[in-house]
Enzyme design. Structure first.
Site, PDB file in Angstrom:
ATOM      1  CD  GLU A  76      -2.733   1.422   2.397  1.00 46.05           C
ATOM      2  OE1 GLU A  76      -2.809   0.532   3.249  1.00 46.05           O
ATOM      3  OE2 GLU A  76      -3.502   2.396   2.340  1.00 46.05           O
ATOM      4  CG  ASP A  95      -2.921  -2.506   4.418  1.00 50.37           C
ATOM      5  OD1 ASP A  95      -2.020  -1.824   4.962  1.00 50.37           O
ATOM      6  OD2 ASP A  95      -4.090  -2.117   4.314  1.00 50.37           O
ATOM      7  CG  ASP A  98      -6.798  -3.432   6.509  1.00 49.37           C
ATOM      8  OD1 ASP A  98      -6.934  -2.436   5.773  1.00 49.37           O
ATOM      9  OD2 ASP A  98      -7.757  -4.146   6.852  1.00 49.37           O
ATOM     10  CB  THR A 100      -3.674   3.353   9.326  1.00 55.38           C
ATOM     11  OG1 THR A 100      -2.969   2.416   8.517  1.00 55.38           O
ATOM     12  CG2 THR A 100      -2.703   4.409   9.804  1.00 55.38           C
ATOM     13  CG  ASP A 226      -7.476  -1.998   2.008  1.00 57.61           C
ATOM     14  OD1 ASP A 226      -6.792  -1.669   2.979  1.00 57.61           O
ATOM     15  OD2 ASP A 226      -7.747  -1.223   1.059  1.00 57.61           O
TER      16      ASP A 226
HETATM   17  C1  IPD Z   1      -8.725   0.866   5.601  1.00 52.99           C
HETATM   18  C2  IPD Z   1      -9.499  -0.200   6.298  1.00 52.99           C
HETATM   19  C3  IPD Z   1     -10.932   0.234   6.482  1.00 52.99           C
HETATM   20  C4  IPD Z   1     -11.571   0.627   5.189  1.00 52.99           C
HETATM   21  C5  IPD Z   1     -10.730   1.673   4.481  1.00 52.99           C
HETATM   22  C6  IPD Z   1      -9.321   1.175   4.288  1.00 52.99           C
HETATM   23  P1  IPD Z   1      -6.100   1.235   5.904  1.00 52.99           P
HETATM   24  O1  IPD Z   1      -7.404   0.429   5.354  1.00 52.99           O
HETATM   25  O2  IPD Z   1      -9.469  -1.421   5.584  1.00 52.99           O
HETATM   26  O3  IPD Z   1     -11.703  -0.796   7.012  1.00 52.99           O
HETATM   27  O4  IPD Z   1     -12.835   1.140   5.424  1.00 52.99           O
HETATM   28  O5  IPD Z   1     -11.314   1.956   3.235  1.00 52.99           O
HETATM   29  O6  IPD Z   1      -8.574   2.179   3.642  1.00 52.99           O
HETATM   30  O7  IPD Z   1      -6.085   2.556   5.220  1.00 52.99           O
HETATM   31  O8  IPD Z   1      -6.254   1.358   7.361  1.00 52.99           O
HETATM   32  O9  IPD Z   1      -5.008   0.348   5.453  1.00 52.99           O
HETATM   33 CA    CA Z   2      -2.852   0.348   5.412  1.00 56.58          CA
END
Ligand code: IPD
Ligand code: CA
Length: 285
Positions: A76, A95, A98, A100, A226
């Site tokens: 990512e 990721d 996942d 963050t 993700d």
């Molecule tokens: C997020 C998480 C979240 C989802 C977001 C993602 P990240 O990933 O998977 O559940 O709703 O769209 O971006 O940014 O924390 O790797």
């Molecule tokens: Ca992430």
């Protein structure tokens, strides 16, 4: 025509990424103990990254490139474009954290997600929640495990929405047509489902379906990193991942997903959700 990948090779990949996810998890947890993470925003003020995301990705990518030089890598934090079919061969899709936002707040629902795709199909995956020390993994054709114990497909049939615990996510958009649709769908699901959860890690959400503790997950806007790690885990546990807008089986980079847990009789529930979605389609480039 390319050669099929062997089960022993998939098993080797599995064992390496399991060990790597655990190692990365220890590092992340030790960073939490020391100080509040430094936060930077990406697309907007709700799309966040920390130094731990970047450090973890570099740990994982260095190790995978050293151990499996013939396979590509996409993470990512370093991806310039999303491409899951690199050279038509194998690719690791990662990721580093996942969830963050949860990591930043100390909410214990985030994970390291490492998937291996072969010719565009997720074949091996690991998702590790380092706070709870929950480690999920799967190999296509072989099975799925939580903390080394096989995840068995539940015999409990899927019911109607009214019997279902549904996971929806807000994602990283706040002001466009997709966000409008999500607002409408949150209300629609809240009216019809037993209840709705929004937990903040797509990878762990799919693992919750694999375990059978939630029934449905619907989200648009997420990326292959993700979902790739959890993909083989859910499918091996008998679940399904469909395109969120159509009736077809999803591909890993579709970005809009409707997933259901394993169990007998998923079709009427999927049909009911399609009816609730109606004409609403989430669109991504
Ligand atoms: C997020 C998480 C979240 C989802 C977001 C993602 P990240 O990933 O998977 O559940 O709703 O769209 O971006 O940014 O924390 O790797
Ligand atoms: Ca992430």
């Amino acid at each position: 025509m390319s050669r099929p990948i062997s089960q022993p090779e998939l098993q080797t990949i599995h064992d390496v990424i399991v060990e790597l996810a655990q190692r990365a998890g220890e590092r992340i947890v030790s960073a939490i103990d020391k100080k509040r993470p430094d936060i930077q925003s990406k697309l907007n003020s709700v799309d966040l990254v920390t130094q731990s995301d970047k450090d973890t990705e570099s740990l994982i990518s260095n190790e995978l490139k050293r151990t499996f030089p013939k396979y590509a890598f996409m993470g990512e934090e370093t991806a310039e474009a999303e491409s899951v079919n690199e050279n038509g061969g194998g690719i690791f899709i990662v990721d580093p954290i996942d969830g963050t936002t949860n990591f930043i707040h100390g909410f214990p629902y985030f994970s390291i997600s490492i998937g291996f795709c072969y010719h565009g199909t997720p074949m091996v995956g690991v998702v590790y929640n380092p706070v709870r020390r929950d480690l999920y993994s799967g190999i296509r054709g072989k099975g799925a495990w939580k903390n080394s114990m096989p995840i068995m497909q539940t015999a409990h049939p899927l019911g109607t929405l009214n019997d279902s615990l549904v996971i929806l996510e807000w994602g990283a958009e706040r002001a466009n047509r997709n966000f409008q649709i999500k607002k409408e769908m949150f209300c629609a699901f809240a009216e019809r489902a037993r209840s709705v959860r929004s937990l903040g890690s797509a990878a762990l959400n799919l693992c919750a379906l694999a375990e059978g503790v939630c029934d449905v997950y619907w989200e648009g806007g997420v990326h292959s990193w993700d979902v790739c790690g959890a993909w083989p885990i859910l499918l091996e546990a008998g679940g399904r991942i469909l395109h969120g807008n159509t009736d077809s089986e999803a591909r890993v980079d579709d970005r809009v997903y409707l997933a259901v847990r394993g169990g007998p009789n998923p079709a009427p529930l999927v049909q009911e959700i399609r009816t609730v979605l109606g004409h609403r389609k989430l669109e991504y480039d």
